[in-house]
Design a protein around this motif. Structure first.
Motif, PDB file in Angstrom:
ATOM      1  N   ILE A  37      -8.981 -12.368   6.963  1.00  0.00           N
ATOM      2  CA  ILE A  37      -7.691 -11.727   7.205  1.00  0.00           C
ATOM      3  C   ILE A  37      -7.147 -11.219   5.874  1.00  0.00           C
ATOM      4  O   ILE A  37      -6.924 -12.000   4.948  1.00  0.00           O
ATOM      5  N   PRO A  38      -6.938  -9.907   5.730  1.00  0.00           N
ATOM      6  CA  PRO A  38      -6.432  -9.376   4.459  1.00  0.00           C
ATOM      7  C   PRO A  38      -4.958  -9.702   4.254  1.00  0.00           C
ATOM      8  O   PRO A  38      -4.098  -9.268   5.012  1.00  0.00           O
ATOM      9  N   ARG A  39      -4.690 -10.509   3.246  1.00  0.00           N
ATOM     10  CA  ARG A  39      -3.333 -10.867   2.848  1.00  0.00           C
ATOM     11  C   ARG A  39      -3.301 -10.972   1.323  1.00  0.00           C
ATOM     12  O   ARG A  39      -4.353 -11.122   0.694  1.00  0.00           O
ATOM     13  N   PRO A  40      -2.123 -10.931   0.714  1.00  0.00           N
ATOM     14  CA  PRO A  40      -2.052 -11.258  -0.714  1.00  0.00           C
ATOM     15  C   PRO A  40      -2.654 -12.644  -0.964  1.00  0.00           C
ATOM     16  O   PRO A  40      -2.431 -13.575  -0.189  1.00  0.00           O
ATOM     17  N   THR A  41      -3.422 -12.756  -2.030  1.00  0.00           N
ATOM     18  CA  THR A  41      -4.159 -13.985  -2.301  1.00  0.00           C
ATOM     19  C   THR A  41      -3.591 -14.713  -3.508  1.00  0.00           C
ATOM     20  O   THR A  41      -3.388 -14.119  -4.572  1.00  0.00           O
ATOM     21  N   VAL A  42      -3.358 -15.998  -3.334  1.00  0.00           N
ATOM     22  CA  VAL A  42      -2.879 -16.879  -4.396  1.00  0.00           C
ATOM     23  C   VAL A  42      -4.052 -17.718  -4.891  1.00  0.00           C
ATOM     24  O   VAL A  42      -4.811 -18.277  -4.093  1.00  0.00           O
ATOM     25  N   LEU A  43      -4.205 -17.809  -6.201  1.00  0.00           N
ATOM     26  CA  LEU A  43      -5.201 -18.693  -6.803  1.00  0.00           C
ATOM     27  C   LEU A  43      -4.498 -19.893  -7.415  1.00  0.00           C
ATOM     28  O   LEU A  43      -3.624 -19.742  -8.275  1.00  0.00           O
ATOM     29  N   TYR A  44      -4.878 -21.090  -6.964  1.00  0.00           N
ATOM     30  CA  TYR A  44      -4.391 -22.316  -7.592  1.00  0.00           C
ATOM     31  C   TYR A  44      -5.487 -22.867  -8.484  1.00  0.00           C
ATOM     32  O   TYR A  44      -6.523 -23.318  -8.016  1.00  0.00           O
ATOM     33  N   ASN A  45      -5.249 -22.828  -9.795  1.00  0.00           N
ATOM     34  CA  ASN A  45      -6.232 -23.234 -10.795  1.00  0.00           C
ATOM     35  C   ASN A  45      -5.659 -24.399 -11.604  1.00  0.00           C
ATOM     36  O   ASN A  45      -5.027 -24.211 -12.624  1.00  0.00           O
ATOM     37  N   ALA A  46      -5.864 -25.604 -11.095  1.00  0.00           N
ATOM     38  CA  ALA A  46      -5.358 -26.799 -11.778  1.00  0.00           C
ATOM     39  C   ALA A  46      -6.327 -27.250 -12.861  1.00  0.00           C
ATOM     40  O   ALA A  46      -7.548 -27.183 -12.686  1.00  0.00           O
ATOM     41  N   HIS A  47      -5.782 -27.721 -13.974  1.00  0.00           N
ATOM     42  CA  HIS A  47      -6.611 -28.320 -15.011  1.00  0.00           C
ATOM     43  C   HIS A  47      -6.773 -29.806 -14.720  1.00  0.00           C
ATOM     44  O   HIS A  47      -6.059 -30.368 -13.878  1.00  0.00           O
ATOM     45  N   LYS A  48      -7.696 -30.455 -15.416  1.00  0.00           N
ATOM     46  CA  LYS A  48      -7.896 -31.890 -15.253  1.00  0.00           C
ATOM     47  C   LYS A  48      -7.183 -32.702 -16.332  1.00  0.00           C
ATOM     48  O   LYS A  48      -7.198 -33.929 -16.297  1.00  0.00           O
ATOM     49  N   ALA A  49      -6.559 -32.031 -17.298  1.00  0.00           N
ATOM     50  CA  ALA A  49      -6.014 -32.730 -18.463  1.00  0.00           C
ATOM     51  C   ALA A  49      -5.016 -33.810 -18.053  1.00  0.00           C
ATOM     52  O   ALA A  49      -4.030 -33.529 -17.371  1.00  0.00           O
ATOM     53  N   ARG A  50      -5.277 -35.016 -18.492  1.00  0.00           N
ATOM     54  CA  ARG A  50      -4.425 -36.147 -18.135  1.00  0.00           C
ATOM     55  C   ARG A  50      -3.011 -35.937 -18.677  1.00  0.00           C
ATOM     56  O   ARG A  50      -2.809 -35.544 -19.816  1.00  0.00           O
TER      57      ARG A  50
END
Length: 370
Positions: free
Chosen positions: A188-201
């Motif tokens: 389904i074509p929609r605006p796409t959000v990227l969630y890019n979490a780091h692992k840094a404690r």
């Protein structure tokens, strides 16, 4: 002249250095050997080589003693990079130079690797303090992507005016060459959000935000969501754990805990809005200025802290319940941040004209020969 490219950490670091090795291999009288610790590294080196249309270079696993092998078998404990270095002192001392994108190699001299020149290119162009530690001083020469890193390292005395070169982002150039499968990520074509979490404690937003985010995005039909955390977050997890997360994918939410797409800029290129915390991938996303949202999961006083300079490139969310309202507002508010994004991306990523790998190879040879 013999030069070793040392990939002593996770395989994603190949994208920051492999094309320099390929370029050096074309130069007369230069012998290149790749050494690796992560068994996934040859796959990524070959992927880059094929994209570049370059001939094969020797690619050898680093030696591991029985003790190192035993310790590495406990995946949750890490890669034991210093133990691996110690196991390979004699082998690596045969080289004129060692090139690495991992600052662990700063310990090489104390472990007995005394003959080669040590050359370092950081695997990222972010702001947090981890990229500007005393380990940098141990290297004989440093290759940097942009003036931001160079100025901060010079100010801190980590480098000198005559022992570094700013070459641009090797990763941007490398990923632009890669062959990827065509086709949309979502049906389904929609605006796409990227969630890019780091692992840094103490900095990562994952623990506080991931479950509320999945719930919020699961109840709306405006956005598609890509969940692609830093590849090291799941590197030490079991296959079963990774599979459990990946299978939570839905038609509007793609969860990827470590495929090639997590490291080759597929997702940063495909997204319309970036959501994250402290990963330098935000600057890769900003090769084209787009809305950003940052997650302050730990109540950090960030406004005058240079380690969080990138948090001035979008709205900052402290509470998960505010996330969706900020997401909807992000496109309209992008104008507030666009000029600053352009400026900071330029200072971070440096010269984006073709030839970052060539500039890196030239700098390495000039340094060694001088």
């Amino acid at each position: 002249m013999k030069i070793a490219f040392l990939y002593i950490a996770e395989a994603y670091q190949c994208y920051h250095g492999a094309t320099i090795a390929l370029e050096l291999a074309t130069r007369h009288g230069i012998d290149i050997t790749n050494y690796y610790n992560d068994p996934e590294t040859p796959h990524h080196l070959e992927r880059v080589r094929l994209a570049a249309g370059a001939p094969a270079a020797p690619c050898l696993p680093l030696h591991r003693s029985k003790f190192t092998t035993l310790m590495q078998s406990i995946r949750s404990l890490g890669m034991f990079k210093n133990l691996v270095l110690r196991d390979n002192v004699a082998e690596l001392n045969h080289y004129d130079a060692i090139v690495t994108v991992e600052d662990t190699v700063a310990s090489a001299r104390s472990l007995g690797i005394t003959h080669p020149r040590l050359i370092y290119g950081p695997h990222g162009c972010g702001d947090r303090a981890r990229g500007f530690t005393d380990e940098v001083r141990a290297f004989d020469y440093v290759l940097l992507p942009g003036e931001k890193s160079a100025r901060r390292m010079l100010k801190s005395g980590l480098i000198q005016p005559d022992n570094h070169t700013v070459i641009g982002s090797v990763k941007l150039e490398t990923c632009a060459m890669l062959h990827r499968a065509d086709g949309p990520l979502f049906s389904i074509p929609r605006p796409t959000v990227l969630y890019n979490a780091h692992k840094a404690r103490g900095l990562s937003s994952w623990g506080r935000f991931i479950e509320p985010m999945l719930e919020l995005f699961g109840r709306q039909s405006t956005f598609n969501l890509i969940v692609a955390p830093h590849t090291k977050m799941f590197r030490r997890r079991s296959h079963a754990v990774r599979k459990r997360w990946n299978t939570r994918t839905t038609p509007g939410i793609l969860i990827d805990t470590g495929s090639d797409r997590c490291v080759d800029m597929t997702y940063t290129s495909a997204a319309d809005i970036y959501v994250g915390d402290v990963s330098s991938q935000v600057y890769e996303f900003l090769i084209t200025p787009r809305p950003c949202v940052f997650l302050n999961a730990h109540g950090i006083d960030w406004r005058n802290n240079p380690d969080f300079a990138h948090w001035h490139l979008g709205d900052v969310v402290d509470d998960p319940k505010d996330l969706m309202a900020v997401m909807h507002a992000a496109p309209a508010r992008h104008a507030i941040y666009r000029d600053r994004q352009v400026e900071m991306a330029s200072r971070s990523l440096g010269n984006r004209s073709p030839g970052a790998a060539r500039r890196g190879a030239d700098a390495i040879l000039d340094f060694i020969r001088s």
